[in-house]
Design an enzyme around this catalytic site. Sequence first.
Site, mmCIF file in Angstrom:
data_model
loop_
_atom_site.group_PDB
_atom_site.id
_atom_site.type_symbol
_atom_site.label_atom_id
_atom_site.label_comp_id
_atom_site.label_asym_id
_atom_site.label_seq_id
_atom_site.Cartn_x
_atom_site.Cartn_y
_atom_site.Cartn_z
ATOM 1 N N TYR A 1 0.558 -0.753 0.120
ATOM 2 C CA TYR A 1 -0.035 0.047 -0.574
ATOM 3 C C TYR A 1 0.832 1.295 0.251
ATOM 4 O O TYR A 1 0.933 1.761 -0.846
ATOM 5 C CB TYR A 1 -0.750 -0.167 1.141
ATOM 6 C CG TYR A 1 -1.912 1.224 1.119
ATOM 7 C CD1 TYR A 1 -2.798 1.197 0.647
ATOM 8 C CD2 TYR A 1 -1.561 2.086 2.510
ATOM 9 C CE1 TYR A 1 -3.587 2.506 0.388
ATOM 10 C CE2 TYR A 1 -2.293 3.094 2.690
ATOM 11 C CZ TYR A 1 -3.694 3.637 1.569
ATOM 12 O OH TYR A 1 -4.144 4.643 2.179
ATOM 13 N N TYR B 1 17.791 33.823 1.280
ATOM 14 C CA TYR B 1 16.402 33.815 1.614
ATOM 15 C C TYR B 1 15.959 32.232 1.288
ATOM 16 O O TYR B 1 15.087 31.851 1.263
ATOM 17 C CB TYR B 1 16.643 34.391 -0.115
ATOM 18 C CG TYR B 1 14.913 34.554 -0.796
ATOM 19 C CD1 TYR B 1 14.462 35.245 0.149
ATOM 20 C CD2 TYR B 1 14.726 33.589 -1.610
ATOM 21 C CE1 TYR B 1 12.921 35.470 -0.214
ATOM 22 C CE2 TYR B 1 12.734 33.097 -1.940
ATOM 23 C CZ TYR B 1 12.339 34.103 -1.008
ATOM 24 O OH TYR B 1 10.763 34.919 -1.384
#
Length: 525
Positions: A149, A416
């Site tokens: 899964y 940044y």
Amino acid sequence: MDQRKLAIVTGAAGGIGQALLAEFARRGHRLFAVDLPGSDLAAIVARFGEGHLWHECNLGNEGEIVAMYERIDREVGRVDILANNAAVGPTMATTVNTDLAQFRLTMQVNFYGAFVMAREAAKRMQKGGAIVNTASQAGVLGNPTRNAYAASKAAVISMTKSLAAEWASKGIRVTAVAPGYVRTPMVAELESSGKVDMSITRRRIPVGRIGRPDEIASAIGFLSSPEARYVTGSCLAVDGAWAAFNQPGHAHPEVIGIPAAELEAPAATESGRVVVVTGGGRGIGAAIVRQFASQGDKVVVLDREGAEEAAAELGPDSLGIALDITDDEAVSAAFEQIKQRYGHVDVLVNDAAIADVFKPAVEQTFEDLARVMEVNVTGAFNCVKQTLALMPDGAGVIVNLGSINTFLPFAPRHAYGASKAAIDILTRCLAAELGPQGKRVVTVAPGYIRTPGVEDLERNNRIDTGAICRRIPMGDMGKPQDIANAVYFVASPAASYISGSILYVDGGWTSFGNAGDASTGDFEP
């Protein structure tokens, strides 16, 4: 002839599937419900009125899928939205006890079937088409005894990104949601019969409950809508901050019984919220301010420039305060003014940010780093602290603006990129801490957006707009309104199970991993 958009929902008979049918019906779409034979689709679809369709199909069989789409060609002639929701659930078998036939079946339905469903839908979609895949947190975080899964859901997330990059030029968006635990009828029956102890699960989730099917459906509804037109390739976690919690022990105190919010959505607040937006005087921040105000919220605009003017345009219910977010005393004074005016804060949007100067790392100093970090991180954190003192108990939303540089930093913009990575993890820490207090924290991460700042860089030849647009799968920069739409959604009651998550609004930038250009750079919306 029915002119409504056609929304295909697979796994339509399940809990999330039925919630998706309700979501798309609410949005005015025509439904095409798909599930296995014997799923009672006729009765399910009948609840939504006339003109809706249903089809029994085994998604593990490619021929059946193709035949279903041929029926759509004959009877409808269009496909606008695909909610790829069907899946075979986990067997919970150990590795040595996992049957290979079951492993293959899981891959066949969850991945192959989802791929063929998307392939056939894309062949029939016009520009504006949207495919949303239901993945899972099991495809992001490891879980014992869920091998097939989990692997299939990780495959779905990767497929989402690769299809998004390939089909962006056609105007088709592909996104995914990754739900955590959800109270489907199956889960409810397991709990009521005493077969599972969901109290253990609730203690592991910072918000203290499992999700409702409608909370997954509302996220898929947004991602499939025009309001998410610049979102593609993104996988949005809808998990109550499950993935944001990373330490021993419990994420939430023990919950006695079933929380009310797990059974039905709480009543929506009728009066306008008080929303504080930093950096709200221009660009993305100004668009965010206008979006909240247009929905009746009272907006406080904080910015070095344009705050008072922006607030004046919104009317007397709004407030503009000019300040430098790195000035601790000014920030404290601003929130005291907010307290005196409104008494509380419901939503904080941390948008204020600056970029670092373009110079090599060997020339950058403490001062260069501090200039960016003080605004983008410390200033944002200070606003969070001030806001929490004014947020009502058991409620409140904080939205932090990240960036594509959160995930893919640019050189030489070291500060940044670091600041936006810090913002993302700050969101996760806050979500894990504040979840038990009924507060949500989310990051919205823009890509390149046509703001005044970007226009300045373009005029000064600091960026090559053509090269940038060719690097974006959608072939163009986004608009400030694209970010405003995303921020408004994640701050809304419709996003009530989204916390600790990051939503990239980047035209597919972070989903493209090839060499060369992602597009021709001439996208026409």
